[in-house]
Design an enzyme around this catalytic site. Structure first.
Site, PDB file in Angstrom:
ATOM      1  N   ARG A   8       0.812  -1.225   0.000  1.00 57.04           N
ATOM      2  CA  ARG A   8       0.000   0.000   0.000  1.00 57.04           C
ATOM      3  C   ARG A   8       0.846   1.277   0.000  1.00 57.04           C
ATOM      4  O   ARG A   8       0.346   2.365  -0.207  1.00 57.04           O
ATOM      5  CB  ARG A   8      -0.952  -0.010   1.214  1.00 57.04           C
ATOM      6  CG  ARG A   8      -2.085  -1.021   1.065  1.00 57.04           C
ATOM      7  CD  ARG A   8      -2.744  -1.373   2.393  1.00 57.04           C
ATOM      8  NE  ARG A   8      -1.986  -2.377   3.141  1.00 57.04           N
ATOM      9  CZ  ARG A   8      -2.416  -2.951   4.265  1.00 57.04           C
ATOM     10  NH1 ARG A   8      -3.584  -2.618   4.780  1.00 57.04           N
ATOM     11  NH2 ARG A   8      -1.681  -3.849   4.882  1.00 57.04           N
ATOM     12  N   SER A  94       3.838  -6.425  15.865  1.00 56.51           N
ATOM     13  CA  SER A  94       3.739  -6.037  14.472  1.00 56.51           C
ATOM     14  C   SER A  94       4.883  -5.069  14.172  1.00 56.51           C
ATOM     15  O   SER A  94       4.996  -4.025  14.811  1.00 56.51           O
ATOM     16  CB  SER A  94       2.389  -5.362  14.257  1.00 56.51           C
ATOM     17  OG  SER A  94       1.961  -5.609  12.961  1.00 56.51           O
TER      18      SER A  94
HETATM   19  C1  UD1 Z   1      -2.967  -6.853  10.688  1.00 56.87           C
HETATM   20  C2  UD1 Z   1      -4.089  -7.698  11.281  1.00 56.87           C
HETATM   21  C3  UD1 Z   1      -5.257  -6.798  11.630  1.00 56.87           C
HETATM   22  C4  UD1 Z   1      -4.812  -5.705  12.565  1.00 56.87           C
HETATM   23  C5  UD1 Z   1      -3.646  -4.920  11.985  1.00 56.87           C
HETATM   24  C6  UD1 Z   1      -3.075  -3.984  13.010  1.00 56.87           C
HETATM   25  C7  UD1 Z   1      -3.856  -9.867  10.170  1.00 56.87           C
HETATM   26  C8  UD1 Z   1      -4.429 -10.796   9.167  1.00 56.87           C
HETATM   27  N1  UD1 Z   1      -4.478  -8.706  10.313  1.00 56.87           N
HETATM   28  O1  UD1 Z   1      -3.446  -6.330   9.460  1.00 56.87           O
HETATM   29  O2  UD1 Z   1      -6.277  -7.554  12.249  1.00 56.87           O
HETATM   30  O3  UD1 Z   1      -5.882  -4.830  12.827  1.00 56.87           O
HETATM   31  O4  UD1 Z   1      -2.583  -5.831  11.609  1.00 56.87           O
HETATM   32  O5  UD1 Z   1      -2.080  -3.157  12.467  1.00 56.87           O
HETATM   33  O6  UD1 Z   1      -2.901 -10.214  10.816  1.00 56.87           O
HETATM   34  N2  UD1 Z   1       3.977  -9.672   7.844  1.00 56.87           N
HETATM   35  C9  UD1 Z   1       4.904 -10.695   7.764  1.00 56.87           C
HETATM   36  N3  UD1 Z   1       4.683 -11.733   6.919  1.00 56.87           N
HETATM   37  C10 UD1 Z   1       3.558 -11.810   6.167  1.00 56.87           C
HETATM   38  C11 UD1 Z   1       2.595 -10.782   6.256  1.00 56.87           C
HETATM   39  C12 UD1 Z   1       2.835  -9.732   7.117  1.00 56.87           C
HETATM   40  O7  UD1 Z   1       5.931 -10.651   8.426  1.00 56.87           O
HETATM   41  O8  UD1 Z   1       3.435 -12.801   5.432  1.00 56.87           O
HETATM   42  C13 UD1 Z   1       4.247  -8.541   8.743  1.00 56.87           C
HETATM   43  C14 UD1 Z   1       4.226  -7.202   8.030  1.00 56.87           C
HETATM   44  O9  UD1 Z   1       5.534  -6.866   7.559  1.00 56.87           O
HETATM   45  C15 UD1 Z   1       3.757  -6.257   9.124  1.00 56.87           C
HETATM   46  C16 UD1 Z   1       2.910  -7.139  10.024  1.00 56.87           C
HETATM   47  O10 UD1 Z   1       3.232  -8.475   9.703  1.00 56.87           O
HETATM   48  O11 UD1 Z   1       4.851  -5.724   9.850  1.00 56.87           O
HETATM   49  C17 UD1 Z   1       1.411  -6.901   9.805  1.00 56.87           C
HETATM   50  O12 UD1 Z   1       1.096  -7.169   8.455  1.00 56.87           O
HETATM   51  P1  UD1 Z   1       0.142  -6.210   7.630  1.00 56.87           P
HETATM   52  O13 UD1 Z   1       0.061  -6.717   6.238  1.00 56.87           O
HETATM   53  O14 UD1 Z   1       0.520  -4.806   7.829  1.00 56.87           O
HETATM   54  O15 UD1 Z   1      -1.251  -6.497   8.362  1.00 56.87           O
HETATM   55  P2  UD1 Z   1      -2.513  -5.554   8.400  1.00 56.87           P
HETATM   56  O16 UD1 Z   1      -3.197  -5.610   7.108  1.00 56.87           O
HETATM   57  O17 UD1 Z   1      -2.146  -4.224   8.900  1.00 56.87           O
HETATM   58 CA    CA Z   2      -0.232  -3.151   9.253  1.00 60.43          CA
END
Ligand code: UD1
Ligand code: CA
Length: 456
Positions: A8, A94
């Site tokens: 995004r 996160s």
């Molecule tokens: C996620 C949550 C959502 C929450 C939000 C809070 C999920 C499915 N959803 O959504 O409920 O409200 O965070 O900010 O978890 N990442 C990895 N590996 C992956 C995917 C993501 O390491 O395969 C890491 C990303 O780099 C990031 C974090 O996990 O730092 C969160 O991922 P992101 O895609 O930002 O999740 P959100 O859509 O924000």
């Molecule tokens: Ca996020």
């Protein structure tokens, strides 16, 4: 979790390396985490541009787990299973929520312990919950959670809920890894959502609870540029408030950019539109006037930085005055009570106590003693096209205006250099060097010229 690409953001750089408060987003999360849990027990899940992300936080001593393909937050934990297996408890953070404080991580951990739960979700009440997963409690006011629903899968009624999932959790490690393979990727993104563990563990009759963050701002995630700017502003205002609480006056803090690792002493005054960046340390009783940008510099007590100066990797000692419009480049050391004035540039130059270079001067690779006066328009010619050379100016020297000092060259203690000299040879102590053409005066020359013009 820091493996995601950050689609995004529409950026070629990984999301967690974008900067807020002057530091990569992930570095903030790691700083908070390592205040609660020793670095050797912290694991960063990295994947997208893994090498760069690793480099950015390697100095903290945390471990890394590589998630080569990013198939969702649940998948990130599956990949980390082996690394985390020896632990009883796993706290998931996160990597894109840099405002999280160590106190809140501790609160999550404590609540998890007290409740003997299998999964504890850190939640928050947001004015605008758009984009976040919603926490569905079993009943209002009770800690037990039935499920987390992602925005995309939520019903209109669920979307109205303002309690959101922060993306921070505490788990009983054994329970988590026993059930993690029950996650499916049958959802709008085709990803394994860690959030689905809430419902999975609930069905397995395990205790799933949520605890609300005291300050909802702490959990803000940085998925878009707009969110990042908002987080950056929160962080910088908090920094200004902390500095003000410690006795620093900041006029118009909204206009100042102060990085989170900057230190400033009491009774220092920061005027509007000032930037203080990186690892800068400023002492007490200083005044930093408007439009100045200071990075990675050390400024002692009682220093005046007049308007519109640029300092980078410089050191300014007690009571010195710099500016307006001075540029101190890396390796500049301005001595106690020294003056560097308008349109003066210094680089790799040490200037002794009480020395002055007040106007229009370049001092590069120079060793300048105490009580030296550098006249307006002086230039150290430090570069011969291939190498840099040093100019040594000893204590008490007077350099007349518009002089050029061709390095390597030394002006001995107490010597004078006449204005407009081009000094190519060393000047012995207490002598005068004049290195310019002698002035010629042709008396009556103009009258003679006029007369010859009238004749023709
Ligand atoms: C996620 C949550 C959502 C929450 C939000 C809070 C999920 C499915 N959803 O959504 O409920 O409200 O965070 O900010 O978890 N990442 C990895 N590996 C992956 C995917 C993501 O390491 O395969 C890491 C990303 O780099 C990031 C974090 O996990 O730092 C969160 O991922 P992101 O895609 O930002 O999740 P959100 O859509 O924000
Ligand atoms: Ca996020």
């Amino acid at each position: 979790m820091a493996a995601g690409k950050g689609t995004r953001l529409k950026s070629k750089h990984p999301k967690v390396l974008h900067e807020v408060g002057g530091k990569p987003i992930l570095a903030h999360v790691v700083t908070s985490a390592t205040k609660v849990i020793p670095a050797q027990d912290v694991f960063a899940v990295i994947g997208h541009e893994a090498d760069r992300v690793r480099q950015a936080v390697a100095h903290t001593g945390v471990n890394f787990v590589v998630q080569a393909e990013q198939r969702g937050t649940g998948h990130a934990l599956m990949v980390a299973r082996e690394a985390l297996a020896p632990y009883d408890q796993v706290i998931v953070l996160s990597g894109d929520a840099p405002l999280i404080s160590p106190e809140t991580i501790q609160k999550l951990r404590d609540f998890h312990g007290i409740n003997h739960s299998s999964m504890t979700i850190l939640s928050a009440q947001l004015e605008d919950p758009t984009g976040y997963g919603r926490v569905i409690r079993k009943s209002k006011g009770k800690p037990e959670v039935k499920a987390i629903v992602e925005e995309k899968s939520a019903t209109p009624a669920q979307r109205k809920l303002r309690e959101i999932n922060s993306g921070f959790y505490a788990f009983d490690a054994k329970v988590l890894f026993k059930h993690i393979d029950e996650l499916s990727n049958d959802n709008p993104h085709g990803e394994f959502y860690l959030t689905d563990m809430a419902a999975i563990l609930g069905k397995a009759k395990k205790r799933v609870v949520a605890v609300m963050a005291t300050d909802p701002n702490e959990i803000l995630g940085s998925n878009t540029r707009a969110e990042m700017v908002e987080i950056d502003q929160h962080m910088r205002m908090a920094k200004c408030r902390q500095l003000m609480a410690n006795g620093v006056t900041i006029f118009y803090p909204q206009s100042c950019v102060i990085d989170c690792d900057v230190e400033i002493g009491a009774d220092t005054v920061i005027e509007p539109f000032v930037q203080i960046l990186g690892n800068t340390r400023i002492g007490s009783d200083c005044r930093i006037r408007s439009y100045t940008v200071i990075s990675n510099s050390v400024i002692a007590d009682g220093v005046s930085i007049l308007p519109a100066c640029v300092l980078d990797g410089a050191q300014v000692l007690k009571g010195a005055t710099v500016g307006p419009y001075s540029r101190l480049r890396p390796g500049s050391e301005i001595g106690e009570g020294a003056h560097v004035g308008n349109f003066v540039e210094t680089k790799k130059t040490r200037m002794g106590k009480g020395s002055k270079a007040n106007h229009l001067t370049y001092l590069g690779d120079a060793e300048i003693g105490a009580g030296v006066n550098i006249g307006a328009g002086t230039i150290t010619c430090n570069y011969d096209g291939a190498h840099k050379h040093t100019t040594v100016i000893e204590d008490g020297v007077f350099i007349g205006s518009d002089s050029t000092l061709v390095a390597p060259v030394k002006v001995g203690q107490g010597a004078y250099v006449a204005a407009a000299s081009c000094i190519t040879d060393d000047v012995p102590s207490d002598s005068l060097a004049v290195a310019r053409a002698r002035q010629i005066v042709k008396e009556g020359w103009v009258n003679a010229k006029r007369a010859s013009r009238e004749k023709s």
